[in-house]
Design a protein around this motif. Structure first.
Motif, PDB file in Angstrom:
ATOM      1  N   PHE A   9       0.854  -1.189   0.000  1.00  0.00           N
ATOM      2  CA  PHE A   9       0.000   0.000   0.000  1.00  0.00           C
ATOM      3  C   PHE A   9       0.885   1.232   0.000  1.00  0.00           C
ATOM      4  CE2 PHE A   9       0.581  -1.203   4.447  1.00  0.00           C
ATOM      5  CZ  PHE A   9       0.989  -0.009   5.028  1.00  0.00           C
ATOM      6  N   GLY A  10       0.252   2.391  -0.218  1.00  0.00           N
ATOM      7  CA  GLY A  10       0.995   3.649  -0.252  1.00  0.00           C
ATOM      8  C   GLY A  10       0.109   4.768  -0.744  1.00  0.00           C
ATOM      9  N   GLN A  11       0.707   5.756  -1.356  1.00  0.00           N
ATOM     10  CA  GLN A  11      -0.029   6.913  -1.866  1.00  0.00           C
ATOM     11  C   GLN A  11      -0.680   6.580  -3.213  1.00  0.00           C
ATOM     12  OE1 GLN A  11      -0.126  10.262  -0.349  1.00  0.00           O
ATOM     13  NE2 GLN A  11       0.388   8.925   1.364  1.00  0.00           N
ATOM     14  N   TRP A  12      -1.859   7.166  -3.430  1.00  0.00           N
ATOM     15  CA  TRP A  12      -2.582   7.008  -4.687  1.00  0.00           C
ATOM     16  C   TRP A  12      -2.569   8.331  -5.455  1.00  0.00           C
ATOM     17  CZ3 TRP A  12      -6.850   5.571  -0.877  1.00  0.00           C
ATOM     18  CH2 TRP A  12      -6.766   4.228  -0.505  1.00  0.00           C
ATOM     19  N   ALA A  13      -2.569   8.253  -6.759  1.00  0.00           N
ATOM     20  CA  ALA A  13      -2.872   9.415  -7.594  1.00  0.00           C
ATOM     21  C   ALA A  13      -4.393   9.464  -7.698  1.00  0.00           C
ATOM     22  CB  ALA A  13      -2.245   9.271  -8.978  1.00  0.00           C
ATOM     23  N   ILE A  14      -4.977  10.640  -7.592  1.00  0.00           N
ATOM     24  CA  ILE A  14      -6.429  10.763  -7.512  1.00  0.00           C
ATOM     25  C   ILE A  14      -6.962  11.556  -8.697  1.00  0.00           C
ATOM     26  CG2 ILE A  14      -8.346  11.600  -6.104  1.00  0.00           C
ATOM     27  CD1 ILE A  14      -6.182  11.325  -3.740  1.00  0.00           C
ATOM     28  N   ALA A  15      -7.997  11.003  -9.318  1.00  0.00           N
ATOM     29  CA  ALA A  15      -8.692  11.650 -10.424  1.00  0.00           C
ATOM     30  C   ALA A  15     -10.192  11.462 -10.202  1.00  0.00           C
ATOM     31  CB  ALA A  15      -8.270  11.029 -11.751  1.00  0.00           C
ATOM     32  N   ILE A  24      -5.948  15.135  -9.858  1.00  0.00           N
ATOM     33  CA  ILE A  24      -6.309  16.308  -9.060  1.00  0.00           C
ATOM     34  C   ILE A  24      -5.615  16.314  -7.701  1.00  0.00           C
ATOM     35  CG2 ILE A  24      -8.534  16.650 -10.193  1.00  0.00           C
ATOM     36  CD1 ILE A  24      -9.798  15.325  -7.638  1.00  0.00           C
ATOM     37  N   GLY A  25      -4.936  15.219  -7.370  1.00  0.00           N
ATOM     38  CA  GLY A  25      -4.251  15.171  -6.090  1.00  0.00           C
ATOM     39  C   GLY A  25      -3.626  13.822  -5.834  1.00  0.00           C
ATOM     40  N   PHE A  26      -3.078  13.713  -4.645  1.00  0.00           N
ATOM     41  CA  PHE A  26      -2.451  12.478  -4.183  1.00  0.00           C
ATOM     42  C   PHE A  26      -2.867  12.256  -2.741  1.00  0.00           C
ATOM     43  CE2 PHE A  26       0.177  14.245  -7.491  1.00  0.00           C
ATOM     44  CZ  PHE A  26       0.456  13.140  -8.273  1.00  0.00           C
ATOM     45  N   GLY A  27      -2.987  11.003  -2.336  1.00  0.00           N
ATOM     46  CA  GLY A  27      -3.338  10.727  -0.951  1.00  0.00           C
ATOM     47  C   GLY A  27      -3.252   9.244  -0.657  1.00  0.00           C
ATOM     48  N   GLY A  28      -3.293   8.934   0.626  1.00  0.00           N
ATOM     49  CA  GLY A  28      -3.243   7.552   1.065  1.00  0.00           C
ATOM     50  C   GLY A  28      -2.478   7.433   2.365  1.00  0.00           C
ATOM     51  N   PHE A  46      -4.221  18.162  -2.620  1.00  0.00           N
ATOM     52  CA  PHE A  46      -5.059  18.351  -3.801  1.00  0.00           C
ATOM     53  C   PHE A  46      -4.767  19.685  -4.471  1.00  0.00           C
ATOM     54  CE2 PHE A  46      -7.367  15.177  -1.465  1.00  0.00           C
ATOM     55  CZ  PHE A  46      -7.850  14.355  -2.459  1.00  0.00           C
ATOM     56  N   ALA A  47      -5.031  19.740  -5.763  1.00  0.00           N
ATOM     57  CA  ALA A  47      -4.961  20.993  -6.501  1.00  0.00           C
ATOM     58  C   ALA A  47      -6.026  21.936  -5.935  1.00  0.00           C
ATOM     59  CB  ALA A  47      -5.212  20.741  -7.986  1.00  0.00           C
ATOM     60  N   PRO A  48      -5.742  23.234  -5.878  1.00  0.00           N
ATOM     61  CA  PRO A  48      -6.711  24.181  -5.310  1.00  0.00           C
ATOM     62  C   PRO A  48      -8.112  24.077  -5.912  1.00  0.00           C
ATOM     63  CG  PRO A  48      -4.616  25.278  -5.626  1.00  0.00           C
ATOM     64  CD  PRO A  48      -4.490  23.905  -6.255  1.00  0.00           C
ATOM     65  N   GLU A  49      -8.216  23.762  -7.201  1.00  0.00           N
ATOM     66  CA  GLU A  49      -9.555  23.668  -7.801  1.00  0.00           C
ATOM     67  C   GLU A  49     -10.356  22.471  -7.280  1.00  0.00           C
ATOM     68  OE1 GLU A  49      -6.677  21.926 -10.921  1.00  0.00           O
ATOM     69  OE2 GLU A  49      -6.672  23.650  -9.584  1.00  0.00           O
ATOM     70  N   ALA A  50      -9.709  21.553  -6.572  1.00  0.00           N
ATOM     71  CA  ALA A  50     -10.395  20.392  -6.008  1.00  0.00           C
ATOM     72  C   ALA A  50     -10.735  20.575  -4.521  1.00  0.00           C
ATOM     73  CB  ALA A  50      -9.532  19.140  -6.182  1.00  0.00           C
ATOM     74  N   TRP A  51     -10.313  21.691  -3.937  1.00  0.00           N
ATOM     75  CA  TRP A  51     -10.579  21.937  -2.518  1.00  0.00           C
ATOM     76  C   TRP A  51     -12.073  22.130  -2.270  1.00  0.00           C
ATOM     77  CZ3 TRP A  51      -6.402  26.188  -1.205  1.00  0.00           C
ATOM     78  CH2 TRP A  51      -5.134  25.626  -1.313  1.00  0.00           C
ATOM     79  N   GLY A  54     -14.970  17.550  -0.971  1.00  0.00           N
ATOM     80  CA  GLY A  54     -15.115  16.285  -0.260  1.00  0.00           C
ATOM     81  C   GLY A  54     -14.110  15.213  -0.642  1.00  0.00           C
ATOM     82  N   TYR A  55     -13.185  15.527  -1.532  1.00  0.00           N
ATOM     83  CA  TYR A  55     -12.230  14.512  -1.973  1.00  0.00           C
ATOM     84  C   TYR A  55     -11.291  14.063  -0.850  1.00  0.00           C
ATOM     85  CZ  TYR A  55     -13.727  15.851  -6.683  1.00  0.00           C
ATOM     86  OH  TYR A  55     -14.458  16.127  -7.805  1.00  0.00           O
ATOM     87  N   ALA A  56     -10.829  14.988  -0.034  1.00  0.00           N
ATOM     88  CA  ALA A  56      -9.914  14.621   1.053  1.00  0.00           C
ATOM     89  C   ALA A  56     -10.594  13.680   2.044  1.00  0.00           C
ATOM     90  CB  ALA A  56      -9.388  15.864   1.763  1.00  0.00           C
ATOM     91  N   THR A  57     -11.845  13.959   2.365  1.00  0.00           N
ATOM     92  CA  THR A  57     -12.590  13.079   3.277  1.00  0.00           C
ATOM     93  C   THR A  57     -12.763  11.700   2.655  1.00  0.00           C
ATOM     94  OG1 THR A  57     -13.749  14.999   4.176  1.00  0.00           O
ATOM     95  CG2 THR A  57     -14.727  12.829   4.586  1.00  0.00           C
TER      96      THR A  57
END
Length: 123
Positions: A9-15, A24-28, A46-51, A54-57
């Motif tokens: 497991f690790g960080q994901w690229a997010i679209a 639009i970001g990375f997380g995990g 996340f990129a500012p346009e994705a703030w 609800g993506y972070a949650t």
């Protein structure tokens, strides 16, 4: 990639589903040094346009469930700068519990330290 190979497991690229080719970001979750201790860290950016969408949650919930349910981890932590009110709200919504502070940036206010455990339900 080394973290993925070693731990599974690790960080994901997010679209988004609507634009799967646009990241639009990375997380995990991934192991990270907390001064001297290595801990499983929940992180997202996340990129500012994705703030505020609800993506972070969504990523936080998925990452914690993955760590606890699929990979048998017992604890996960997160570090947040005290000025980042939006990220603090995300961590508290997951829910993660504030357990202290961490002096990780010299000359700056201490970061806030949050925790969730596999016996602590992720909503």
């Amino acid at each position: 990639m080394a973290h993925w190979e070693q731990h599974g497991f690790g960080q994901w690229a997010i679209a988004t589903l609507h634009e799967p080719e646009k990241v639009i970001g990375f997380g995990g979750v991934a192991f990270r040094k907390y001064i001297e201790d290595e801990r499983l860290n929940l992180g997202y950016r996340f990129a500012p346009e994705a703030w505020g969408m609800g993506y972070a949650t969504e990523v936080g919930r998925a990452a914690l469930r993955c760590a606890f349910d699929q990979h048998g981890q017992s604890d996960a932590y997160a570090i947040v700068r005290p000025i980042n009110a939006q990220s603090i709200r995300v961590l508290e919504k997951l829910p993660m519990k504030r357990i202290g502070s961490l002096d990780d940036v010299p000359g700056e206010p201490m970061s806030l330290l949050y925790w969730a455990g596999n016996q602590h339900p992720v909503s």
